[in-house]
Structure formats: C-alpha cells, structure tokens
Design a protein around this motif. Structure first.
Motif, PDB file in Angstrom:
ATOM      1  N   ASP A 445       0.942  -1.066  -0.248  1.00  0.00           N
ATOM      2  CA  ASP A 445      -0.111   0.223  -0.024  1.00  0.00           C
ATOM      3  C   ASP A 445       1.216   0.986   0.140  1.00  0.00           C
ATOM      4  O   ASP A 445       1.625   1.353   0.958  1.00  0.00           O
ATOM      5  N   GLY A 446       0.489   2.314  -0.849  1.00  0.00           N
ATOM      6  CA  GLY A 446       1.392   3.755  -1.190  1.00  0.00           C
ATOM      7  C   GLY A 446       2.218   3.570  -2.445  1.00  0.00           C
ATOM      8  O   GLY A 446       2.686   4.528  -2.632  1.00  0.00           O
ATOM      9  N   GLY A 447       2.393   2.544  -2.834  1.00  0.00           N
ATOM     10  CA  GLY A 447       3.401   1.902  -3.929  1.00  0.00           C
ATOM     11  C   GLY A 447       3.025   2.963  -5.872  1.00  0.00           C
ATOM     12  O   GLY A 447       1.115   3.142  -5.182  1.00  0.00           O
ATOM     13  N   PRO A 448       3.267   2.855  -6.016  1.00  0.00           N
ATOM     14  CA  PRO A 448       2.495   3.398  -7.243  1.00  0.00           C
ATOM     15  C   PRO A 448       2.456   3.724  -8.211  1.00  0.00           C
ATOM     16  O   PRO A 448       2.652   2.120  -8.429  1.00  0.00           O
ATOM     17  N   TRP A 449       0.896   3.496  -8.752  1.00  0.00           N
ATOM     18  CA  TRP A 449       0.727   2.903 -10.106  1.00  0.00           C
ATOM     19  C   TRP A 449       1.813   3.730 -11.738  1.00  0.00           C
ATOM     20  O   TRP A 449       0.775   4.903 -11.434  1.00  0.00           O
ATOM     21  N   LEU A 450       2.072   3.070 -12.289  1.00  0.00           N
ATOM     22  CA  LEU A 450       2.703   3.510 -13.102  1.00  0.00           C
ATOM     23  C   LEU A 450       2.350   3.772 -14.453  1.00  0.00           C
ATOM     24  O   LEU A 450       1.717   2.868 -15.235  1.00  0.00           O
ATOM     25  N   MET A 451       1.775   5.008 -15.290  1.00  0.00           N
ATOM     26  CA  MET A 451       1.102   4.517 -16.661  1.00  0.00           C
ATOM     27  C   MET A 451       2.730   5.140 -17.948  1.00  0.00           C
ATOM     28  O   MET A 451       3.543   5.195 -17.170  1.00  0.00           O
ATOM     29  N   LYS A 452       2.237   4.136 -18.642  1.00  0.00           N
ATOM     30  CA  LYS A 452       3.268   4.877 -19.784  1.00  0.00           C
ATOM     31  C   LYS A 452       4.475   4.158 -19.166  1.00  0.00           C
ATOM     32  O   LYS A 452       5.032   4.928 -19.635  1.00  0.00           O
ATOM     33  N   TYR A 453       4.597   3.186 -18.569  1.00  0.00           N
ATOM     34  CA  TYR A 453       6.126   2.891 -17.616  1.00  0.00           C
ATOM     35  C   TYR A 453       6.586   2.271 -18.771  1.00  0.00           C
ATOM     36  O   TYR A 453       6.895   1.525 -19.539  1.00  0.00           O
ATOM     37  N   ASN A 454       8.523   3.535 -19.337  1.00  0.00           N
ATOM     38  CA  ASN A 454       9.401   2.423 -19.591  1.00  0.00           C
ATOM     39  C   ASN A 454      10.051   1.900 -18.954  1.00  0.00           C
ATOM     40  O   ASN A 454      11.165   2.703 -18.023  1.00  0.00           O
ATOM     41  N   ASN A 455      10.802   0.964 -20.073  1.00  0.00           N
ATOM     42  CA  ASN A 455      11.031  -0.229 -18.764  1.00  0.00           C
ATOM     43  C   ASN A 455      13.058   0.197 -18.958  1.00  0.00           C
ATOM     44  O   ASN A 455      13.809   0.217 -18.064  1.00  0.00           O
ATOM     45  N   SER A 456      13.121   0.684 -19.599  1.00  0.00           N
ATOM     46  CA  SER A 456      14.414   1.161 -20.173  1.00  0.00           C
ATOM     47  C   SER A 456      15.114   2.292 -19.181  1.00  0.00           C
ATOM     48  O   SER A 456      15.765   2.784 -18.294  1.00  0.00           O
ATOM     49  N   LYS A 457      14.240   3.400 -19.158  1.00  0.00           N
ATOM     50  CA  LYS A 457      14.089   4.423 -18.888  1.00  0.00           C
ATOM     51  C   LYS A 457      14.107   4.583 -17.032  1.00  0.00           C
ATOM     52  O   LYS A 457      14.384   4.931 -16.000  1.00  0.00           O
ATOM     53  N   ARG A 458      12.744   3.447 -16.695  1.00  0.00           N
ATOM     54  CA  ARG A 458      12.619   3.429 -15.147  1.00  0.00           C
ATOM     55  C   ARG A 458      11.422   3.981 -15.275  1.00  0.00           C
ATOM     56  O   ARG A 458      11.872   4.715 -13.511  1.00  0.00           O
ATOM     57  N   THR A 459      11.111   4.734 -16.078  1.00  0.00           N
ATOM     58  CA  THR A 459      10.002   6.068 -14.875  1.00  0.00           C
ATOM     59  C   THR A 459       8.540   6.438 -15.939  1.00  0.00           C
ATOM     60  O   THR A 459       8.244   5.666 -17.275  1.00  0.00           O
ATOM     61  N   GLY A 460       7.591   6.476 -15.086  1.00  0.00           N
ATOM     62  CA  GLY A 460       6.907   6.769 -15.997  1.00  0.00           C
ATOM     63  C   GLY A 460       5.776   7.755 -15.461  1.00  0.00           C
ATOM     64  O   GLY A 460       6.273   8.925 -14.946  1.00  0.00           O
ATOM     65  N   TYR A 461       3.903   7.466 -15.315  1.00  0.00           N
ATOM     66  CA  TYR A 461       3.347   8.991 -14.755  1.00  0.00           C
ATOM     67  C   TYR A 461       2.597   8.205 -13.412  1.00  0.00           C
ATOM     68  O   TYR A 461       1.924   7.665 -13.849  1.00  0.00           O
ATOM     69  N   VAL A 462       2.459   8.419 -12.598  1.00  0.00           N
ATOM     70  CA  VAL A 462       2.268   8.251 -11.041  1.00  0.00           C
ATOM     71  C   VAL A 462       0.370   8.274 -11.655  1.00  0.00           C
ATOM     72  O   VAL A 462       0.144   9.486 -11.735  1.00  0.00           O
ATOM     73  N   ASN A 463      -0.160   7.547 -11.834  1.00  0.00           N
ATOM     74  CA  ASN A 463      -1.642   7.612 -12.030  1.00  0.00           C
ATOM     75  C   ASN A 463      -2.507   7.145 -10.966  1.00  0.00           C
ATOM     76  O   ASN A 463      -4.068   6.722 -10.863  1.00  0.00           O
TER      77      ASN A 463
END
Length: 514
Positions: A445-463
């Motif tokens: 609980d509290g962990g992020p839900w990431l849209m458009k997660y880029n596996n190589s950059k390890r970034t996305g958008y917390v939604n």
C-alpha cells in the motif's frame, strides 16, 4: 467532492502554498511533522542507529488480514472532472545500481511510528516536483486512521533493502492530502504528497573538545574512561575545576542490608536471569529485597553486539535474554536484548571513582534533494480507466488463508489494465476506486500505479497509489488491489504540494543546520 490541503507545518510555506482551492473555503487542519532540522536529524538517527535496527524491526502497515473487503461495481465509470493532464518525470544524471532494470530507482519505503509506538512501513515513490522534494504514497500511510493526526518520525528511504538506505534518508516536513480523507476517513481520497527535507547519511563520529561538544546540535555522547586518583589529581591541577576532560562520580557501596534496616539505606537493583525474575515476587509498596524491579527491553542492538553477548552468555558472563527476528526465508533481520532486575537495599556509604571524559559527535553527509538523487516519476490526472499500468510495492502481509508468499524485503510488481468501471469497496468508505488484478498484499500500500512505464528509463506517470486489497472471488487469497482515481481535485492537492520548500539538514562539515 471537495479537497483540502493539509499542511503538516505551516511555517516556511510560501503564500502560493497556503492558498485555498478556488472552489472552497475550508477550515484548515494542521499538524507538525518534522519541519525543524534538529527534529528531522533526530528522527533519521532513530531509524539508522545500530546499523538500521529500527528499520529492520518495522512491520508493514496492517489491517486484520482476515477481514478482507470485497469490491462491487459502483455503477459509475469514473468520469473525469476536467481535462486530462500530465507532468513529465525527472531522471537522474547517473544510472541506478539496481540489479533488476525493471525496478525504478524512485521507489522505496516510508517508515513511521503509529499511536501505539509500533514501527510501521508502507510503500512510496519519489515524484516530480518544482523543488524535487516530493513523495507520493497512500494517505493512510501518513495520517492515523485517515484522519488529521500524523504519524511520528516519518521518513522515506528510496531503494530500501534489509536495513540499508543506499541513497540516504529523507525526513518528511509537510504533507498534503484530500479534505475527504482528513475529515470523513473517505478512502476516495486515500493519497498523500509529502515534501521531504534533503537526504543525508550518517558517516561516523569524531572526538572533540568539550566546548565543541556542547555547541553541537546533532547526535553526541560522552564516553567515560575510568582512571586512577593520581591521574585525576594531575589533570585537575592542570585544568582546574572547570577542566574539559575530567570528572568523578560517587558510587553506591554494594553492602547489602535487609529492607527493614534502620540505618541510612538506598534502594538499588541487581541483575538476574529471566527465570529468576519470573520467580521473584511482584513489586509491592514494601520494597522488600528480591522483588521484581524492572524489565529493560527488548532493546535493538547490532548484529555484532548480539554475537558478542551470545559468547558472553555462553561463558556465564551475561544474564540477559537475546532474541532475533527472521524473514520468511530464515534470514536474520533484527537483534534484541532484554535485561531483568530485582530490588536490593544497600548501605548509603559512598566511594569515589575517577574518569577521563571523551566527547564524541556524530557526523552526517548531505546528499541533496530527493529528485536530484533518484529522480521523480511523472504525474497524471483525469485519465480514462482501462489504462495499462505497472504497480510497484513491498508486499509482506500473509493472505487471509495464512500463506505468506512475500517477505517485504524486495519490491514486487503487477501489470495490467485498470478496471473499466469504478468500484465500491465494502468495509471502507469507498465509492469510486480504480482496480487492478494483482496478488500483492499489505505492505505494498502506498506504492505507485505508473502509466506509460518505460522499462529502459524506469519512469512513468503516477496515476494512482495502492490503497485497499480485496479477495474478490472468495478463496481467501488477495486478488485485487485498488486506488483512488486521480482527478482534477487530486491535481489541485498536488499543485499545492509542488510549492512546498524544505531544507538541508546538515552542512558541508556534517554539522546540524538550524
């Protein structure tokens, strides 16, 4: 639904941060977390001391695992309350050291003390912000029972692993959440954005003179080296009564007497084994010899100290009790000692012991802003349901049937599309959550839900952030997780948090800043 910014400390916030939402004039709820560097330093030291013993002692935020809610359709499709929007992620200039490239450097655990004094943790992530100092997590991981009373000693540790803080500790200063969560315990607003101070790490200690010791605002301690009277007298003659290195102490002479001894006497304590302590009579108003005096512990100790005391116990030199906790794999994670004492009266005669005092101060290193160290995920709101997301967290609690497949030691993840209909969760005040098929348990609980997660950059958008866990098919296994829907009102709260300014805790020489 109305949303309200909840400041954990009003001091230091800009006027822009204190501005109320345009559509409401709420009454403010305010709680201090740790806005002052000295308090923040103390909290970090609490968790890091003894090689991170308190971190390893912590357990996941927990509700009764057997009282698992169900999810039902709310009849709503979670219609956005405005235009969709996104704020892009930030990245760090250097690649992370994670062995698994799927794991973002931004995720970690938040640690805190609950009302009962239990050491707890949840999952969280660094999120992009103007001051690169923001953490996104569940609201119930910041506010007690979803209300306006915040947890104590709240910190964020990105990349946490087995008591280690590879990228430092970031202490919470200000938190921002939903009006509905704060006022009504409404989990439709179960999220929080916490502005944290600069990260820092403890780097050791050094011995200093007495004047520097007293001027030091951080962690400090005195070690007493017992010396002979002649050495003390020589030092006293050289430095005088205000000498910086010398002290003496009056110790009780250990001549035991009966509790009804008519002469001058002092009540003291004698250490015994646990078995002897349990057999001793309970404390009474008479204070007779041999009664139980106190149980000290369990106290966290380092693994090295644990091994040392174990050897001494084998030789009969140590009377205390030693305990250890292990994870599901049998790996030792924390070590503790408990000591037991009974009452003993002694004569009040005194003897003098002489000491050379050594003054030590703890040193720390400033690591910079959270977003500069680990980067920050993007933020998205008013997105339609049915999005592909990757959810990260540190699951630990068992399933309702008692099976515990997760240890909470390393982060796990789920991927899939969010529910196309918003849902209601019974046993909680929830009307419009988004859901995802996932078997992670409490701790995530509290962990992020990431849209458009880029596996190589390890970034996305917390939604979203994980809020509630459910057994939706009735087999006593968690199979569904849910999150508040990030809408325009969530964006309003985020925008307020975006302006929160925080501070450095330690200076360039490891000194505590004011």
């Amino acid at each position: 639904m109305k949303r309200l910014l909840i400041p954990l400390a009003a001091a230091g916030l800009s006027a822009a941060v204190l501005a109320s939402p345009a559509n409401a004039a709420p009454s403010w709820a305010s709680e201090d977390l740790l806005p002052k560097p000295a308090d923040a330093y103390g909290a970090a030291f609490f968790w890091l001391d003894s090689n991170g013993a308190a971190l390893r002692k912590a357990t996941q935020y927990n509700l009764d695992a057997k009282d698992v809610p169900k999810v039902v359709s709310s009849g709503s499709k979670g219609v956005p309350d405005g235009k969709p929007g996104m704020t892009g992620p930030t990245t760090t200039p250097k690649a992370g050291t994670s062995k698994n490239v799927n794991l973002p450097k931004t995720i970690g655990k938040v640690f805190f003390l609950d009302k009962s004094g239990h050491y707890r943790w949840c999952s969280a992530t660094s999120i992009q912000s103007r001051n690169r100092n923001l953490v996104a997590t569940a609201g119930h991981c910041v506010f007690e029972n979803g209300k306006d009373e915040v947890y104590r000693k709240w910190i964020f540790v990105p990349g946490y692993y087995q008591g280690k803080a590879p990228w430092g500790v970031y202490v919470g200063a200000y938190a921002f959440t939903a009006y509905d969560l704060d006022t009504y315990d409404d989990y439709d607003g179960d999220y929080a954005f916490v502005a944290v101070h600069n990260g820092f790490a403890l780097t050791g200690s050094k011995e200093v003179v007495k004047s520097e010791f007293h001027a030091w605002g951080g962690d400090k301690w005195v070690k007493h080296e017992e010396i002979k009277k002649e050495e003390y007298d020589a030092g006293f003659e050289k430095y005088g009564p205000a000498g910086p290195y010398w002290s003496k102490d009056f110790d009780v002479t250990p001549e035991k007497v009966a509790h009804n001894y008519s002469g001058e006497k002092i009540l003291t304590k004698v250490e015994v084994t646990e078995s002897e302590y349990n057999k001793a009579p309970k404390d009474t108003a008479s204070d007779v010899n041999g009664e139980q005096y106190e149980q000290a512990g369990p106290t966290p100790i380092s693994q090295e100290e644990f091994k040392k005391l174990t050897a001494e116990k084998g030789d009969g030199k140590y009377l205390g009790k030693l305990t250890v906790t292990k994870d599901a794999n049998g790996t030792e994670t924390a070590w503790f000692e408990t000591r037991y004492y009974v009452k003993q009266w002694v004569k009040a005669g005194k003897t003098v012991r002489y000491f050379r005092d050594h003054y030590h101060i703890g040193l720390a290193k400033d690591l910079g802003r959270l977003g500069d160290v680990v980067g920050g995920q993007g933020f998205a709101w008013n997105q339609p349901l049915g999005q592909q997301v990757t959810v990260f967290g540190y699951p630990s609690a068992p399933h309702p049937d008692g099976d515990r497949p997760f240890t909470g030691v390393t982060p796990k993840w789920c991927t899939g599309k969010t529910g196309t209909k918003s849902v209601q969760v019974n046993t909680f005040k929830v009307e419009t959550h988004q859901v995802l098929k996932c078997s992670m348990t409490w701790g995530a609980d509290g962990g992020p839900w990431l849209m458009k997660y880029n596996n190589s950059k390890r970034t996305g958008y917390v939604n979203g952030v994980t809020s509630v866990f459910a057994d939706n098919d009735g087999n006593d296994r968690i199979d569904t997780i849910s999150s508040a829907i990030f809408d325009g009102e969530t964006a309003d709260v985020y925008n307020k948090a975006n302006f929160a300014e925080t501070k450095k805790i330690v200076g360039p020489n490891g000194e505590l800043l004011k």
